[in-house]
Design an enzyme around this catalytic site. Sequence first.
Site, PDB file in Angstrom:
ATOM      1  N   GLY A 147       0.831  -1.300  -0.102  1.00 15.98           N
ATOM      2  CA  GLY A 147      -0.247   0.142   0.146  1.00 15.98           C
ATOM      3  C   GLY A 147       0.746   1.225   0.045  1.00 15.98           C
ATOM      4  O   GLY A 147       2.039   1.130  -0.408  1.00 15.98           O
ATOM      5  N   ARG A 148       0.230   2.243   0.414  1.00 11.94           N
ATOM      6  CA  ARG A 148       0.820   3.564   0.375  1.00 11.94           C
ATOM      7  C   ARG A 148       2.296   3.528   1.253  1.00 11.94           C
ATOM      8  O   ARG A 148       3.391   4.114   0.811  1.00 11.94           O
ATOM      9  CB  ARG A 148       0.115   4.703   0.767  1.00 11.94           C
ATOM     10  CG  ARG A 148      -1.319   5.070   0.083  1.00 11.94           C
ATOM     11  CD  ARG A 148      -1.840   6.027   0.640  1.00 11.94           C
ATOM     12  NE  ARG A 148      -3.173   6.320  -0.026  1.00 11.94           N
ATOM     13  CZ  ARG A 148      -4.508   5.747   0.132  1.00 11.94           C
ATOM     14  NH1 ARG A 148      -4.503   4.665   0.928  1.00 11.94           N
ATOM     15  NH2 ARG A 148      -5.186   5.945  -0.546  1.00 11.94           N
ATOM     16  N   ILE A 149       2.500   2.978   2.373  1.00 13.67           N
ATOM     17  CA  ILE A 149       3.453   3.140   3.270  1.00 13.67           C
ATOM     18  C   ILE A 149       4.632   2.332   2.669  1.00 13.67           C
ATOM     19  O   ILE A 149       5.580   2.681   2.617  1.00 13.67           O
ATOM     20  CB  ILE A 149       3.210   2.536   4.665  1.00 13.67           C
ATOM     21  CG1 ILE A 149       2.372   3.598   5.371  1.00 13.67           C
ATOM     22  CG2 ILE A 149       4.324   2.450   5.410  1.00 13.67           C
ATOM     23  CD1 ILE A 149       1.695   3.243   6.730  1.00 13.67           C
ATOM     24  N   THR A 228       6.163  -2.998  11.171  1.00  8.80           N
ATOM     25  CA  THR A 228       5.444  -1.807  11.492  1.00  8.80           C
ATOM     26  C   THR A 228       3.994  -1.936  11.173  1.00  8.80           C
ATOM     27  O   THR A 228       3.139  -0.784  11.246  1.00  8.80           O
ATOM     28  CB  THR A 228       6.255  -0.596  10.898  1.00  8.80           C
ATOM     29  OG1 THR A 228       6.196  -0.701   9.472  1.00  8.80           O
ATOM     30  CG2 THR A 228       7.464  -0.425  11.354  1.00  8.80           C
ATOM     31  N   GLU A 259       0.611  -4.881  23.678  1.00  8.39           N
ATOM     32  CA  GLU A 259       1.029  -3.509  23.678  1.00  8.39           C
ATOM     33  C   GLU A 259       0.603  -2.766  24.962  1.00  8.39           C
ATOM     34  O   GLU A 259      -0.517  -2.604  24.987  1.00  8.39           O
ATOM     35  CB  GLU A 259       0.868  -2.642  22.279  1.00  8.39           C
ATOM     36  CG  GLU A 259       1.265  -3.205  21.029  1.00  8.39           C
ATOM     37  CD  GLU A 259       0.956  -2.708  19.804  1.00  8.39           C
ATOM     38  OE1 GLU A 259       0.120  -1.630  19.878  1.00  8.39           O
ATOM     39  OE2 GLU A 259       1.259  -3.034  18.652  1.00  8.39           O
ATOM     40  N   HIS A 278       5.298   1.009  19.446  1.00 11.24           N
ATOM     41  CA  HIS A 278       4.028   1.475  18.246  1.00 11.24           C
ATOM     42  C   HIS A 278       3.861   2.660  18.062  1.00 11.24           C
ATOM     43  O   HIS A 278       2.998   3.603  18.243  1.00 11.24           O
ATOM     44  CB  HIS A 278       2.551   0.995  18.758  1.00 11.24           C
ATOM     45  CG  HIS A 278       1.565   1.002  17.607  1.00 11.24           C
ATOM     46  ND1 HIS A 278       0.733   0.078  17.719  1.00 11.24           N
ATOM     47  CD2 HIS A 278       1.600   1.276  16.217  1.00 11.24           C
ATOM     48  CE1 HIS A 278      -0.160   0.027  16.438  1.00 11.24           C
ATOM     49  NE2 HIS A 278       0.404   0.859  15.944  1.00 11.24           N
TER      50      HIS A 278
END
Length: 303
Positions: A147-149, A228, A259, A278
């Site tokens: 995707g974008r990342i 990530t 988390e 995160h």
Amino acid sequence: MGERPLVWIPRPVHDDGLALLRDHADVRLGYGDAATTFDDIAGQVAGILLRTARVDGAMMRRAPALTIIARHGVGLDTVDLDTAEQRGIVVTTTPTANTQSVAEHTIALLLAVRRGIGVAVRNEGDTRAAIQGRELSGSTLGLIGFGRIASRVAHIARQGFGMRVLAYDPLLPDAGIAAAGAEPAPLDRVLAQSDAVSLHVPLTERTRHLIGLAELLSMPKGGVVINTSRGGTVDEDALLSALRQGHLAGAGLDVTVLEPLPADHPLRTEPSVIITPHVGAQTAEAMRRMATDAAGKIIEHLA
């Protein structure tokens, strides 16, 4: 002028987002000295600006006026989407707001793990010769999800470090991946040919434990894993096993199943593992963009 719609924000967001919303709505905060709980306003709330809290089906059913949940970020695993669909509640994200920040954090983790920075920082008297990293230049980066990342990561890796970039995404045509500067490949080839693998997929039932022991052991010896995206996409027990077997050289994790990761978790004792809590999207720039983008979507919807 009629009564303004009520919008609830359960966790802190950037002041610019708050200011934007307050021009158009009655904003109640679920934090701070004068915190408003969801139960306090469930019957009146029309919109929720959601950062890290969870909105489940029971909450939605107690909120007859609720018509929009605007996510401050891209993940939707904290929202009961089935109930939202049943009740006609719009759920939005801010898909471009944190692209650069998360991409940079991905590269930062990749550099830190490949150069052995975690080991070097914790060095307790070993000689310099005992700490030897690896360059990114000339190595292969495999991206799972494009995707974008991931597309931005590919650009930085290729243009900034001269890396070869492979990418697997079953939802994108090969031509689209190639046009963004990566070589499309099936998952097994991405794993087998990549010195480093980075995950960029949402957490769904299909992607949960997408990377298990078999996948990790199919990587070249000395490979590294960067995550990530979401913690559950990598089987953490399998990751620990591959590290302790000496097959993997390290891992960089911004996301984990729990988390924050407990202090006594065995991954924390691995010298070649770097764990951040995160924070990939938590730059000043991204926090402002996410807050104002989410606020803008609420304003547009309620108007």
